[in-house]
Design a protein around this motif. Structure first.
Motif: not given
Length: 115
Positions: A44-49, A89-94
Motif C-alpha cells: 500500500r502506498a500513501f496518497v493523502a492525509g 493512478d489505477t489502483a484499489l484505494y483505501y
C-alpha cells in the motif's frame, strides 16, 4: 471501527473521480485520516492525509496538484477529489485511520484509468 469506501470506477486519462469514505464506530472528528492505494503484488502506498480539523493536508509527490483530500466531520466522511487522472493512478484505494497503535481500513474502491 468501520470504513466504507465508494466512488471508484473506470475513467479515461485526464478525467476526474471523487472518492468517499464513510466512517463509523469511533469519534471521527478526533482522528487524522489517510487515503492509500495498492496494486496487486505491491505494498500500500500513501496518497493523502488530513488532520482531524481539516486544517492541514499532506500529499504524495505523485498526486500533488491533482488530488485534494477533504473531510466533513458532521457527516463522518472523508473525500478524495482526483483530477487529471493518469493510467498509473489505477489502483484499489483505501481510507485509513490509526487508533491506539492499530490501523483500520475498509474494503477499498477500485479506480481504473484507461482509454
Amino acid at each position: 471501527v468501520q470504513l466504507v469506501e465508494s466512488g471508484g470506477g473506470l475513467v479515461q486519462p485526464g478525467g476526474s473521480l471523487r472518492l468517499s469514505c464513510a466512517a463509523s464506530g469511533f469519534d471521527f472528528s478526533r482522528y487524522y485520516m489517510n487515503w492509500y492505494r495498492q496494486n496487486p503484488g505491491k505494498e500500500r502506498a500513501f496518497v493523502a492525509g488530513i488532520t482531524s480539523t481539516g486544517s492541514n493536508t499532506y500529499y504524495a509527490d505523485s498526486v500533488k496538484g491533482r488530488f485534494t483530500i477533504s473531510r466533513d466531520n458532521a457527516e463522518n466522511t472523508v473525500y478524495l477529489q482526483m483530477n487529471s487522472l493518469k493510467p498509473e493512478d489505477t489502483a484499489l484505494y483505501y481510507c485509513d485511520v490509526r487508533i491506539v497503535s492499530r490501523n483500520y481500513w475498509g474494503q477499498g474502491t477500485l479506480v481504473t484509468v484507461s482509454s
